[in-house]
Design an enzyme around this catalytic site. Sequence first.
Site: not given
Length: 682
Positions: A273-275
């Site tokens: 989910l970093r993106a």
Amino acid sequence: MVYPFSAVVGMDDMRLALLLNAVSPAVGGVLVRGEKGTAKSTAVRALAAVLPPVAVVAGCRFGCDPAAPDPDCPDGPHLADSPAPQRPARLVELPVGASEDRLVGSLDIERALTEGVKSFEPGLLAAAHRGVLYVDEVNLLHDHLVDLLLDAAALGRAYVEREGVSVQHAARFLLVGTMNPEEGELRPQLLDRFGLTVEVAAPREPELRAEVVRRRFAADADPAGFSARWDGEETALADRIAEARERLPRVVLGDDALRQVTAVCAAFEVDGLRADIVTARAAIAHAAWSGRETVTEDDVRVAARLALPHRRRRNPFDAPGLDPDTLEQALDDARPEEPDDDPTPPEGDGGGQPEETGKGAGETPPGRDGTGSDADNTEAPPSAGDPVPPRGEADDTDGDTALPVPAPERAAVDPGEAFRARRLEVPGIGEGVAGRRSKARSDRGRVVGSRRPEGAVTRLHLVDTVVAAAPHQRARGRSGPGLRLQKEDLRQATLEGREGNLVLFVVDASGSMGSADRMAAVKGAVLSLLVDAYQRRDKVGLVTFRGAGAELALPPTWSVEAAAARLTGLPTGGRSPVAAGLLRAHETLRVEAVRDPRRRPLLVLVTDGRATGARGVDHLGEARRAAGLLRAAGTAGVVVDCEAGHVRLGLAGDLGAHLGARTLRLDELGAEQLVRTVKDAA
Ligand SMILES: [Zn+2]
């Protein structure tokens, strides 16, 4: 003179990426990729001048904010009413060859042991606190420094510990890296840590190019006058950044915009989910920069273009960039056409969604990336052992195929399937730059002994230090408990780790190498070794020989992609000038030894050993003599025997003997063969 940021021509994406980070450091930094001569470093260095100044505690070497001084500051504690002068925001450069001490600071272990005081000299992380940390050629940065840098960036703090004595201080900075991809790629873990990436190239339009040259001339002719002419623009830019920063906490990321963010991230199949979080933060920063308090589709589009290209890349041989059609399609699909019955936003892959939505994202203090680093901690780093299968068509990478290739006698065949290669290594113990191939004395690895330090002690060998001090205790007047240490007792630990090497491939592309199938297998094997070299931080080079002579197809480089592209496009056929190939290798290594003397070479000769050429020449004899030359120079090598067919002549093995090199068959290059051959050697 620092070139004015406003005067930079072109490179719109790069300027925008830097400005968005200036508005919201939580976006997580910028990686700039581009060829040499695009003035990308000039543009980065210009950034500091337009950043708002920072107030610091007077006399604090760690840049403490007077409003919230670091309670652990080594120069603290600071009094509440200390004077707080303002200073310009700093841009600190981390040189690629910097030592660990230079980056994190140095704790004087000698003074701690002999004088009993804690003495700490701040490093570049302290200097960059609340400013910009810039790494030019970031792809060439030592692995160990990369790890330290990433830890500090993730935690917003620097920790220094030596033999149980520790110091820590705040280190929040905007990380900017520039690199030329032709010189090698970044480790995926590091790539992912940059919030945004941009590709830069020199402008193609003649008028823009002319403007670049005009400004460069004007700046060189009259630096002060040139700067002065841009003062107004610089001030306006600095004001706009300050205003956007002030607006940032009020920007709202609505459900519709968030849905577009997650839709775009899902469409490009990014991991974790970093993106999504970075894209959302960049969109919020872009809204603030554009003077809006609500995130729009345009903000999401811009953010995706900057935040996603490097996150969807699966291996070092993939082409960069983001497909615009896919982006538009994803935005379109998530665009609310009519009032939606279901008010809940769609959930991400993990069943969760970014914690920070709406105003929350903007309120995250710079560098304190709680959500992001948590996500990172749970992500397994890519295993070094995993094979990265190169794509069949590697020749679409970054224009690496620009070198002229002679007309093929037989068209280039695509490489066969790649596999996980065994580790080939240089015998003995080197002293090269850290890597993952051959044994070496280094500043990392396991302790194998101790010695008297030549300069300052960087790794103390405690037991040997105590043993050295023991016989002198009575003479030094010790009567009770407690050891009396003196400087001459200190022992530096000797460590043994691994170094990176120069792997020079010498590949036989002649007709005798057999059918297209056979050549595909050879190419597949060499590609596997290239992937292995990428993972072991080696430099690589490629010499090929066929027909009339040998060619240095790729001078020693960090770019494994370039080597893969040359190899894939390598035509085959004709005679086998083995001697010419070996002589070219010998010359290449001689030059490289001058350029990079501590990097030990490993020659990998890929051939069936059938030397052929013009009549009336003893080709086999010449090949043997050339091999002897390499052996006399002490070159470590491995011969990969590609002989096919039922009748085996064993000529490659004969060459191997003259090289003083081990000979392996093509099918012995896989990692699973290791056990057996070790037994053979024993
Ligand atoms: Zn301080």
